[in-house]
Design an enzyme around this catalytic site. Structure first.
Site, PDB file in Angstrom:
ATOM      1  N   ASN A  84      29.252  44.106  39.070  1.00  0.00           N
ATOM      2  CA  ASN A  84      30.003  44.618  40.211  1.00  0.00           C
ATOM      3  C   ASN A  84      29.376  45.951  40.614  1.00  0.00           C
ATOM      4  OD1 ASN A  84      31.819  45.553  42.055  1.00  0.00           O
ATOM      5  ND2 ASN A  84      33.621  45.359  40.734  1.00  0.00           N
ATOM      6  N   ARG A  86      29.483  40.315  42.239  1.00  0.00           N
ATOM      7  CA  ARG A  86      30.654  40.370  43.106  1.00  0.00           C
ATOM      8  C   ARG A  86      30.202  40.840  44.489  1.00  0.00           C
ATOM      9  NH1 ARG A  86      34.863  45.106  43.871  1.00  0.00           N
ATOM     10  NH2 ARG A  86      36.401  43.977  45.080  1.00  0.00           N
ATOM     11  N   HIS A 109      40.488  40.525  47.024  1.00  0.00           N
ATOM     12  CA  HIS A 109      40.942  40.248  45.646  1.00  0.00           C
ATOM     13  C   HIS A 109      40.952  38.749  45.358  1.00  0.00           C
ATOM     14  CE1 HIS A 109      43.511  44.196  45.693  1.00  0.00           C
ATOM     15  NE2 HIS A 109      42.341  44.414  45.113  1.00  0.00           N
ATOM     16  N   GLU A 144      38.405  39.265  36.544  1.00  0.00           N
ATOM     17  CA  GLU A 144      37.458  38.892  37.605  1.00  0.00           C
ATOM     18  C   GLU A 144      36.059  38.675  37.032  1.00  0.00           C
ATOM     19  OE1 GLU A 144      39.400  42.285  39.530  1.00  0.00           O
ATOM     20  OE2 GLU A 144      38.784  41.396  41.429  1.00  0.00           O
TER      21      GLU A 144
END
Ligand code: AMP
Length: 392
Positions: A7, A88, A177, A378
């Site tokens: 990320n 991400r 999200h 995640e």
């Protein structure tokens, strides 16, 4: 098989390495303040956390340090043991309904979507190019925050604004999200079966709710940008846009200043006058601070408002799930929200609600809607998608 889940933000980079398909975390870490003179990184391995202060001029330098640390920690012997990297990516527009292998075409499309996510997509893409520079032949996968919400119908995603804003410029609700809400949908189906109606409440510093029917998103509270929806740490959530020109004329602030105020100086920070961190506001509330009480009331009211909307859209939810920093940890917020549904027969089991670290049902046997706490993940979702796509 070793997979990295990444990320990348504008000045940070977080990673977790998984052994897949076991989903075992091997090592994880965070690089912060990249590009600044006081940059540093922390690595978590075998329960120990180590911090190092090193000047990292850009993301590529961080990636090199990261890969060398993987060798230092003896989790890999050479770079080619990393068989995939999942990234991400915040905005996939209406182009991506699921994760994809990253090709030049994908990078091109995500570049074109930058106007929709001017802060996030460029930073995410820098993460991709930095890894590509060092791990030239390793397959990489893009996991989009928006993808899960692409099953929304027009009734949910269109705004009542001039239609050509949508057709010519893509002005619509996208939602964010998505990776977290999808993780919740997937865990819930493992725990309670597939044909359920869920209201997933991802309440962290950023916060959004998502109505999920049979594993698919029906509606979500964030919109064209992540500013919409419930009250957040420092974001306002839904407001009357008419106040923007009024505030500009009264304060002589520019449009950018006002937008900055709405993103960074609003939410719980503004209401409480103390902090954007829910722990601080909760502490103020519990010790009788009047502004913190009002802040907590508004905060839980807005969450309850969206739960009510989604309960109607779903024609009766089976589960309300709380997740993310606040959702997983604040029994106070959960109680303030769920108490607003006492009239519908939704009831918390106080003991379960007050049990720290609980992962499961926290409502009473006879509660008309079951209330659940689940920790979101995640990173593992990114690793799962990466593993699946590179083994296709
Ligand atoms: P996240 O964005 O998911 O990392 O969540 C961050 C938010 O979770 C911050 O506002 C924290 O104050 C909040 N949080 C974390 N732990 C707790 C806790 N024990 N009680 C209340 N809020 C918490």
């Amino acid at each position: 098989m070793k997979i990295l889940s990444v990320n990348a933000g504008s000045s940070s980079l977080k990673f977790t390495m998984f052994e897949m398909p076991e989903e075992k975390v091997i090592i994880s870490g965070t690089f912060e303040k990249i590009g600044l003179p006081d940059s540093f990184y922390t690595i978590k391995y075998n329960g120990e956390k180590n911090r190092n202060e090193v000047v990292m001029k850009d993301h590529t330098s961080s990636v090199k340090i990261l890969l060398d640390e993987l060798i230092n920690y003896k989790v890999i012997k050479s770079y080619d043991e990393i068989e995939g990297v999942g990234h991400r990516l915040v905005h996939g527009g209406d182009k991506y309904t699921q994760s994809v292998l990253i090709t030049e075409d994908v990078i091109d499309t995500v570049n074109k979507l930058i106007p929709l996510a001017p802060l996030h997509n460029p930073a995410n893409l820098i993460g991709v190019s930095s890894f590509k520079e060092v791990l030239k032949d390793t397959p990489m996968v893009a996991v989009f925050d928006t993808a899960f919400h692409q099953t929304m119908e027009k009734e949910q995603y269109l705004y009542a604004v001039p239609y050509e804003w949508y057709t010519n410029h893509g002005v619509r609700k996208y939602g964010f999200h998505g990776t977290s809400h999808r993780f919740i949908a997937s865990e819930m189906s493992k725990m309670f079966g597939e044909n359920t109606k869920i209201i997933s409440c991802h309440i962290g510093n950023g916060a959004s709710l998502c109505a999920i029917k049979n594993g698919k998103c029906v509606d979500t509270s964030m919109g064209f940008t992540p500013l919409a929806g419930v009250v957040m740490g420092s974001r306002s959530g839904d407001i009357d846009t008419g106040l923007i020109p009024y505030v500009m004329s009264k304060t002589k602030k520019t449009f950018e200043d006002v937008m900055n105020d709405l993103n960074k100086k609003s939410g719980m920070l503004a209401l409480s006058g103390i902090s954007s961190d829910l722990r601080d506001v909760e502490e103020g509330y519990l010790s009788g601070d009047a502004r913190c009480k009002t802040a907590m009331d508004i905060y839980s009211d807005k969450i309850a408002d969206y739960i009510s909307i989604y309960n109607t859209e779903l024609q009766g939810a089976d589960y309300i799930v709380f997740t993310a920093g606040v959702g997983e940890n604040s029994s106070v917020v959960r109680k303030m929200v769920i108490d607003r549904f006492a009239f519908l027969g939704v009831k918390l089991d106080e003991e379960k609600n007050n049990t720290r670290g609980i992962n499961g049902i926290i409502s009473t046997e006879d509660s008309t809607i079951k209330v659940v706490v689940l920790s979101t993940d995640e990173e593992v979702m990114i690793a799962r998608d990466t593993y699946e796509l590179i083994n296709k």
